[in-house]
Every structure is written in C-alpha cells, then in structure tokens.
Design a protein around this motif. Sequence first.
Motif, PDB file in Angstrom:
ATOM      1  N   GLY A  95     -18.732  44.339 -45.344  1.00 56.74           N
ATOM      2  CA  GLY A  95     -19.752  43.540 -44.679  1.00 56.74           C
ATOM      3  C   GLY A  95     -20.293  42.438 -45.553  1.00 56.74           C
ATOM      4  N   HIS A  96     -21.442  41.994 -45.207  1.00 64.60           N
ATOM      5  CA  HIS A  96     -22.105  40.870 -45.855  1.00 64.60           C
ATOM      6  C   HIS A  96     -22.711  41.306 -47.191  1.00 64.60           C
ATOM      7  N   SER A  97     -22.556  40.486 -48.200  1.00 64.85           N
ATOM      8  CA  SER A  97     -23.159  40.827 -49.492  1.00 64.85           C
ATOM      9  C   SER A  97     -24.528  40.171 -49.606  1.00 64.85           C
ATOM     10  N   SER A  98     -25.312  40.640 -50.542  1.00 62.99           N
ATOM     11  CA  SER A  98     -26.652  40.076 -50.728  1.00 62.99           C
ATOM     12  C   SER A  98     -26.757  39.333 -52.053  1.00 62.99           C
ATOM     13  N   VAL A  99     -25.648  38.819 -52.525  1.00 62.55           N
ATOM     14  CA  VAL A  99     -25.618  38.133 -53.813  1.00 62.55           C
ATOM     15  C   VAL A  99     -26.192  36.724 -53.667  1.00 62.55           C
ATOM     16  N   ASP A 100     -27.063  36.345 -54.601  1.00 60.53           N
ATOM     17  CA  ASP A 100     -27.606  34.992 -54.596  1.00 60.53           C
ATOM     18  C   ASP A 100     -26.500  33.981 -54.879  1.00 60.53           C
ATOM     19  N   VAL A 101     -26.722  32.751 -54.424  1.00 63.49           N
ATOM     20  CA  VAL A 101     -25.740  31.684 -54.545  1.00 63.49           C
ATOM     21  C   VAL A 101     -26.307  30.589 -55.443  1.00 63.49           C
ATOM     22  N   LEU A 120     -30.660  28.591 -57.762  1.00 64.70           N
ATOM     23  CA  LEU A 120     -30.202  29.903 -57.307  1.00 64.70           C
ATOM     24  C   LEU A 120     -30.988  30.290 -56.057  1.00 64.70           C
ATOM     25  N   HIS A 121     -30.252  30.598 -54.978  1.00 70.68           N
ATOM     26  CA  HIS A 121     -30.887  30.892 -53.695  1.00 70.68           C
ATOM     27  C   HIS A 121     -30.288  32.149 -53.071  1.00 70.68           C
ATOM     28  N   PRO A 122     -31.058  32.847 -52.239  1.00 72.54           N
ATOM     29  CA  PRO A 122     -30.471  33.939 -51.445  1.00 72.54           C
ATOM     30  C   PRO A 122     -29.344  33.356 -50.592  1.00 72.54           C
ATOM     31  N   ASN A 123     -28.305  34.133 -50.337  1.00 71.40           N
ATOM     32  CA  ASN A 123     -27.126  33.570 -49.695  1.00 71.40           C
ATOM     33  C   ASN A 123     -27.346  33.109 -48.251  1.00 71.40           C
ATOM     34  N   VAL A 124     -28.440  33.420 -47.618  1.00 69.16           N
ATOM     35  CA  VAL A 124     -28.718  32.909 -46.276  1.00 69.16           C
ATOM     36  C   VAL A 124     -29.561  31.626 -46.324  1.00 69.16           C
ATOM     37  N   TRP A 125     -30.067  31.300 -47.488  1.00 70.92           N
ATOM     38  CA  TRP A 125     -30.963  30.158 -47.629  1.00 70.92           C
ATOM     39  C   TRP A 125     -30.286  28.847 -47.274  1.00 70.92           C
ATOM     40  N   LEU A 126     -29.028  28.657 -47.684  1.00 70.45           N
ATOM     41  CA  LEU A 126     -28.355  27.372 -47.465  1.00 70.45           C
ATOM     42  C   LEU A 126     -28.255  27.058 -45.973  1.00 70.45           C
ATOM     43  N   ALA A 127     -27.861  28.033 -45.169  1.00 69.67           N
ATOM     44  CA  ALA A 127     -27.778  27.804 -43.723  1.00 69.67           C
ATOM     45  C   ALA A 127     -29.147  27.445 -43.158  1.00 69.67           C
ATOM     46  N   GLN A 128     -30.171  28.129 -43.631  1.00 72.60           N
ATOM     47  CA  GLN A 128     -31.527  27.839 -43.162  1.00 72.60           C
ATOM     48  C   GLN A 128     -31.959  26.438 -43.582  1.00 72.60           C
ATOM     49  N   TRP A 129     -31.617  26.042 -44.795  1.00 69.24           N
ATOM     50  CA  TRP A 129     -31.975  24.711 -45.282  1.00 69.24           C
ATOM     51  C   TRP A 129     -31.254  23.637 -44.478  1.00 69.24           C
TER      52      TRP A 129
END
Length: 168
Positions: A95-101, A120-129
């Motif tokens: 599944g989906h990992s929770s590693v920061d990007v 460094l951002h949570p991996n869902v942050w980029l889509a939200q941004w």
Amino acid sequence: MNLPGGWLPPSLVNVTNSIEYLADWLEEEGEGITREELSTLIEGVLVDKLALNVTAIEPEYMDLLTEAVSTGSGIAGNLTEIRNEQSGLNWGTGGHSSVDVSLYLYPQDDKELVESVQGLHPNVWLAQWIESYLGLDLASVKAKLDSDGSLRNETRREEILAGPVISD
C-alpha cells in the motif's frame, strides 16, 4: 547508474504507458491471434512501452505473461513483476507509504515560489499544494472517478478528466 539495493531509476525514464493501460491494451489486441503473433505483440509492448530489455527477461516470466494475455487474467500483475525486476523496484508494503518527500526546485526567477515549496514534506503535501496553487478541486475529480466503473476505458477517462484549461 546502480543505486544501493539494485535500484535502477534510469530504466524507468522511457516508460510511455501505465501498467494498467498496457494490460488492457494487450488483452484487447491479443484476443484471437496466434501464439507467435502474441509473443511478438508482447515483446513490442515490453520494449517500446515499458522500455524493458527483453533478452534479460527470464523465459518463465515471458511464459507467464503470454499465458496471462491468452487467458485475459493476471496481465497487469505479470507486467508489474517484470518491470519491477528490471528496475530494481521493491515495495516494502502493498500500500501507500508514509515517507516524507524531499522537494527541490530550480526556477529561473521565482525565488518566492522556490522558498514556499522546497524542503521536506509529507508525501500527500505536494498534491495538496498543486491543488491550491492551480485552484483545482481534486475532491470533485476523485468523486467522479470513484463513481464511474469504466475507468479502464481511456476515452472515458479523458472525458472525466477534461476540465477547464488553466492559463496564466
């Protein structure tokens, strides 16, 4: 370039289609053709669309993939296994990992944009941004995608995703 663990990122550069799209395409195109034609079709997809080295593919992988296309079952899984083997991709979970990007930007003249995004951002942050920056409503797009059962149809997918053109 080999990275630790055998990961070969350059092997992914020339990939032109998703596994899901190619699995559907192979199933459709492989219907009713001879075993020899099917082998040629599969090799063409592996080389031209997934940028694979077919001479390095173990014969049993090719046999499994050919059988999957013949029966219309398990094509995506077999393509994924072959692609991962050659690129050195190895997932720790299914599944989906929770590693920061870590994100790096190098625009020519927008220092404010760079400073607001890089880091460094949570991996869902980029889509939200991106959603916020472009003024998109991804929740409504997701709702449309989730409610439609024909997403494997490329034409329908393009219709669903078609939206207003974003301009400066």
